[in-house]
Design a protein around this motif. Structure first.
Motif, PDB file in Angstrom:
ATOM      1  N   GLN A 187      46.798  55.644  12.290  1.00 47.28           N
ATOM      2  CA  GLN A 187      47.453  55.376  13.563  1.00 47.28           C
ATOM      3  C   GLN A 187      48.942  55.728  13.554  1.00 47.28           C
ATOM      4  OE1 GLN A 187      46.536  51.249  14.100  1.00 47.28           O
ATOM      5  NE2 GLN A 187      44.345  51.622  14.372  1.00 47.28           N
ATOM      6  N   ALA A 188      49.438  56.278  12.454  1.00 42.85           N
ATOM      7  CA  ALA A 188      50.867  56.601  12.387  1.00 42.85           C
ATOM      8  C   ALA A 188      51.116  57.761  11.436  1.00 42.85           C
ATOM      9  CB  ALA A 188      51.668  55.381  11.938  1.00 42.85           C
ATOM     10  N   CYS A 189      52.108  58.573  11.776  1.00 39.30           N
ATOM     11  CA  CYS A 189      52.607  59.634  10.901  1.00 39.30           C
ATOM     12  C   CYS A 189      54.084  59.813  11.201  1.00 39.30           C
ATOM     13  CB  CYS A 189      51.837  60.938  11.102  1.00 39.30           C
ATOM     14  SG  CYS A 189      52.019  61.666  12.747  1.00 39.30           S
ATOM     15  N   ALA A 190      54.775  60.547  10.353  1.00 37.49           N
ATOM     16  CA  ALA A 190      56.214  60.743  10.540  1.00 37.49           C
ATOM     17  C   ALA A 190      56.575  62.198  10.285  1.00 37.49           C
ATOM     18  CB  ALA A 190      57.006  59.834   9.601  1.00 37.49           C
ATOM     19  N   ALA A 191      57.651  62.632  10.907  1.00 42.07           N
ATOM     20  CA  ALA A 191      58.217  63.958  10.659  1.00 42.07           C
ATOM     21  C   ALA A 191      59.716  63.794  10.444  1.00 42.07           C
ATOM     22  CB  ALA A 191      57.946  64.896  11.829  1.00 42.07           C
ATOM     23  N   ILE A 192      60.215  64.359   9.372  1.00 41.04           N
ATOM     24  CA  ILE A 192      61.640  64.315   9.075  1.00 41.04           C
ATOM     25  C   ILE A 192      62.234  65.684   9.368  1.00 41.04           C
ATOM     26  CG2 ILE A 192      63.387  63.913   7.305  1.00 41.04           C
ATOM     27  CD1 ILE A 192      61.786  61.419   8.081  1.00 41.04           C
ATOM     28  N   THR A 193      63.261  65.711  10.208  1.00 37.34           N
ATOM     29  CA  THR A 193      63.931  66.965  10.526  1.00 37.34           C
ATOM     30  C   THR A 193      64.892  67.334   9.397  1.00 37.34           C
ATOM     31  OG1 THR A 193      63.807  66.531  12.891  1.00 37.34           O
ATOM     32  CG2 THR A 193      65.416  68.156  12.167  1.00 37.34           C
ATOM     33  N   LEU A 222      58.626  57.498   2.136  1.00 36.83           N
ATOM     34  CA  LEU A 222      57.545  57.331   3.096  1.00 36.83           C
ATOM     35  C   LEU A 222      56.214  57.784   2.501  1.00 36.83           C
ATOM     36  CD1 LEU A 222      59.264  58.627   6.361  1.00 36.83           C
ATOM     37  CD2 LEU A 222      58.932  56.257   5.678  1.00 36.83           C
ATOM     38  N   THR A 223      56.239  58.905   1.798  1.00 29.15           N
ATOM     39  CA  THR A 223      55.016  59.427   1.188  1.00 29.15           C
ATOM     40  C   THR A 223      54.452  58.445   0.171  1.00 29.15           C
ATOM     41  OG1 THR A 223      55.741  61.713   1.482  1.00 29.15           O
ATOM     42  CG2 THR A 223      54.055  61.320  -0.170  1.00 29.15           C
ATOM     43  N   GLU A 224      55.314  57.878  -0.652  1.00 27.89           N
ATOM     44  CA  GLU A 224      54.862  56.918  -1.657  1.00 27.89           C
ATOM     45  C   GLU A 224      54.309  55.643  -1.032  1.00 27.89           C
ATOM     46  OE1 GLU A 224      58.278  56.444  -4.137  1.00 27.89           O
ATOM     47  OE2 GLU A 224      57.835  58.252  -5.328  1.00 27.89           O
ATOM     48  N   ALA A 225      54.707  55.378   0.221  1.00 31.42           N
ATOM     49  CA  ALA A 225      54.183  54.217   0.941  1.00 31.42           C
ATOM     50  C   ALA A 225      52.861  54.523   1.635  1.00 31.42           C
ATOM     51  CB  ALA A 225      55.207  53.725   1.954  1.00 31.42           C
ATOM     52  N   GLY A 226      52.371  55.756   1.489  1.00 30.93           N
ATOM     53  CA  GLY A 226      51.093  56.127   2.094  1.00 30.93           C
ATOM     54  C   GLY A 226      51.193  56.655   3.502  1.00 30.93           C
ATOM     55  N   ILE A 227      52.401  57.012   3.935  1.00 33.16           N
ATOM     56  CA  ILE A 227      52.608  57.523   5.291  1.00 33.16           C
ATOM     57  C   ILE A 227      52.615  59.048   5.241  1.00 33.16           C
ATOM     58  CG2 ILE A 227      54.189  57.585   7.259  1.00 33.16           C
ATOM     59  CD1 ILE A 227      55.308  54.871   6.169  1.00 33.16           C
ATOM     60  N   PRO A 228      51.749  59.736   5.990  1.00 35.30           N
ATOM     61  CA  PRO A 228      51.767  61.202   6.002  1.00 35.30           C
ATOM     62  C   PRO A 228      53.045  61.721   6.657  1.00 35.30           C
ATOM     63  CG  PRO A 228      50.213  60.357   7.630  1.00 35.30           C
ATOM     64  CD  PRO A 228      50.687  59.172   6.851  1.00 35.30           C
ATOM     65  N   VAL A 229      53.747  62.598   5.954  1.00 29.47           N
ATOM     66  CA  VAL A 229      55.043  63.083   6.412  1.00 29.47           C
ATOM     67  C   VAL A 229      55.031  64.602   6.536  1.00 29.47           C
ATOM     68  CG1 VAL A 229      57.535  63.135   5.977  1.00 29.47           C
ATOM     69  CG2 VAL A 229      56.180  61.155   5.252  1.00 29.47           C
ATOM     70  N   GLY A 339      48.618  69.717  13.892  1.00 28.92           N
ATOM     71  CA  GLY A 339      47.387  69.287  13.253  1.00 28.92           C
ATOM     72  C   GLY A 339      47.428  67.836  12.827  1.00 28.92           C
ATOM     73  N   ARG A 340      48.586  67.391  12.336  1.00 28.85           N
ATOM     74  CA  ARG A 340      48.703  66.003  11.887  1.00 28.85           C
ATOM     75  C   ARG A 340      48.585  65.046  13.062  1.00 28.85           C
ATOM     76  NH1 ARG A 340      47.192  63.309   8.096  1.00 28.85           N
ATOM     77  NH2 ARG A 340      47.650  65.202   6.918  1.00 28.85           N
ATOM     78  N   PHE A 341      49.250  65.343  14.178  1.00 28.62           N
ATOM     79  CA  PHE A 341      49.127  64.497  15.359  1.00 28.62           C
ATOM     80  C   PHE A 341      47.667  64.431  15.813  1.00 28.62           C
ATOM     81  CE2 PHE A 341      53.722  64.958  17.092  1.00 28.62           C
ATOM     82  CZ  PHE A 341      54.093  63.848  16.357  1.00 28.62           C
ATOM     83  N   GLY A 342      46.970  65.559  15.753  1.00 27.26           N
ATOM     84  CA  GLY A 342      45.593  65.624  16.231  1.00 27.26           C
ATOM     85  C   GLY A 342      44.641  64.753  15.442  1.00 27.26           C
ATOM     86  N   ARG A 343      45.036  64.355  14.216  1.00 30.75           N
ATOM     87  CA  ARG A 343      44.154  63.538  13.388  1.00 30.75           C
ATOM     88  C   ARG A 343      44.433  62.044  13.516  1.00 30.75           C
ATOM     89  NH1 ARG A 343      44.604  68.190  10.121  1.00 30.75           N
ATOM     90  NH2 ARG A 343      46.394  67.451   8.945  1.00 30.75           N
ATOM     91  N   LEU A 344      45.356  61.663  14.394  1.00 34.67           N
ATOM     92  CA  LEU A 344      45.591  60.237  14.620  1.00 34.67           C
ATOM     93  C   LEU A 344      44.428  59.650  15.419  1.00 34.67           C
ATOM     94  CD1 LEU A 344      49.409  60.141  15.463  1.00 34.67           C
ATOM     95  CD2 LEU A 344      48.294  59.564  13.305  1.00 34.67           C
TER      96      LEU A 344
END
Length: 376
Positions: A187-193, A222-229, A339-344
């Motif tokens: 239900q969540a993902c992140a993008a870092i500019t 964030l990645t180590e916390a299990g959040i797809p970045v 693609g990442r948004f599409g998998r939420l």
């Protein structure tokens, strides 16, 4: 000799001037009349944040160029001061300058969480992922004190609503306790500019954003916390950040990013003169070269807003950037933000149990307290 005031940067600010907004009736032009000025006042510009009771909170679009249809912005204006920010012209609607005003005169939508609750509670509401931090960074410095983005995330987590966050601030790490459990449920993902790896360029290009090395550390955290970045290499500026494309992607990949996306520099409305002022102040030796290449990417113009062209440009040089980016992404095994948004997953959505009264209230207690509505 008297004449136009020479261009000079302001400490901690991206814009060189307060360029006139396009809706202002009276024209004005700075002029050096020879009288002595207080240089300290000219350099130190204080940030003022004004509470705003918003009427709506979700923005919908039908653009084929971006990977989301719904976005949420808790703030107007952004203290990060990125000179390239495409949202700068929105300050003209407020009668303010898209220049220094955009990064120093901010507005906080103090009822953002309340409005979101009401929106999600509507009978016909259909969940699709919400992008947070699109126009202005939801984790800009004032968020540390105001916490509006965190309040919004609390509502989304309660409702099991999909969300994508995009930021260039390490403050997002504060909300890992909310984002990580949502990411576990898709239900969540992140993008870092990440625009550049050069801290000297970053200090003038995006003066109050996190340093490049700090953003890389945020990707890792964030990645180590299990959040797809994912990493957003945006914007690519010819002869300024463009030489770094491959190095940026490699550094982001090493930090744990699993997706990548890019845009080339956009110069809509007042962003154009502001960016050219910035070039003259910081890169006078290559300013004309940069603008010539930008025009090559835009069919001979400074900017082309046509769908399909505005994000990545057109022509030989646009193709070259696209090939460089695509080859690097393929070599590193990285996907893309779309693609990442599409998998939420929005199938677990549930409406909020508590819905505020219809009249918006101020965060400082000036209005009716939020709570469950009366049955009768």
């Amino acid at each position: 000799m008297l004449g136009p005031r020479p261009l000079a940067s302001h400490k901690g600010r991206g814009a060189v001037s307060n360029v006139q907004g396009r809706y202002e009736v009276n024209g004005r032009e700075e002029f050096d009349d020879g009288w002595e000025r207080d240089e300290e006042d000219a350099v130190n510009i204080k940030t003022v944040v004004t509470d705003e009771v918003a009427k709506s909170i979700l923005t919908r679009n039908t653009s084929p160029d971006i990977p989301f249809n719904v976005s949420l912005n808790p703030y107007r204006g952004c203290e990060h001061g990125c000179i390239y920010c495409f949202a700068r012209p929105t300050h003209s609607y407020l009668g303010l300058s898209p220049g220094l005003d955009f990064e120093s005169r901010l507005f906080a939508k103090v009822n953002a969480a309340e409005l979101l609750r009401r929106e999600l509670a509507k009978p016909g509401y259909v969940p699709e992922h919400i992008a947070i931090g699109v126009n202005t960074d939801a984790y800009q410095p004032c968020e540390r004190e105001l916490g509006l983005t965190r309040q919004v995330l609390e509502v989304l987590r309660e409702c099991r609503h999909p969300v994508g966050l995009i930021t260039k601030s390490s403050l997002i790490e504060r909300d890992i306790d909310l984002i990580a459990p949502m990411a576990e449920q898709r239900q969540a993902c992140a993008a870092i500019t990440l625009t550049t790896l050069d801290p000297a360029i970053s200090r003038t290009l995006e003066p109050r954003a996190a340093a490049p090395a700090r953003r890389l550390r945020t990707i890792r955290t964030l990645t180590e916390a299990g959040i797809p970045v994912s990493v957003s290499v945006a914007p690519i500026i010819p002869f300024v950040t463009e030489p770094e494309i491959e190095r940026i992607l490699e550094a982001a990949h090493d930090a744990g990013a699993i997706g990548a996306h890019y845009t080339v520099l956009r110069l809509p409305w007042e962003v154009n003169p502001l960016f050219q002022e910035w070039l003259q102040a910081h890169f006078p030796d290559r300013a004309q070269r940069v603008m010539n290449r930008i025009r090559d990417l835009r069919g001979g113009k400074d900017y082309d807003s046509e769908f399909g062209k505005r994000m990545q440009g057109e022509g030989v040089w646009a193709d070259l950037i696209r090939q460089r980016f695509t080859k690097a992404v393929d070599r590193l095994g990285m996907g893309n933000i779309r693609g990442r948004f599409g998998r939420l997953d929005g199938s677990q959505f549930r409406k909020p149990l508590v819905v505020p009264a219809s009249a918006p209230s101020s965060a400082k207690g000036g209005g009716k307290a939020a709570g469950q509505m009366d049955l009768f």
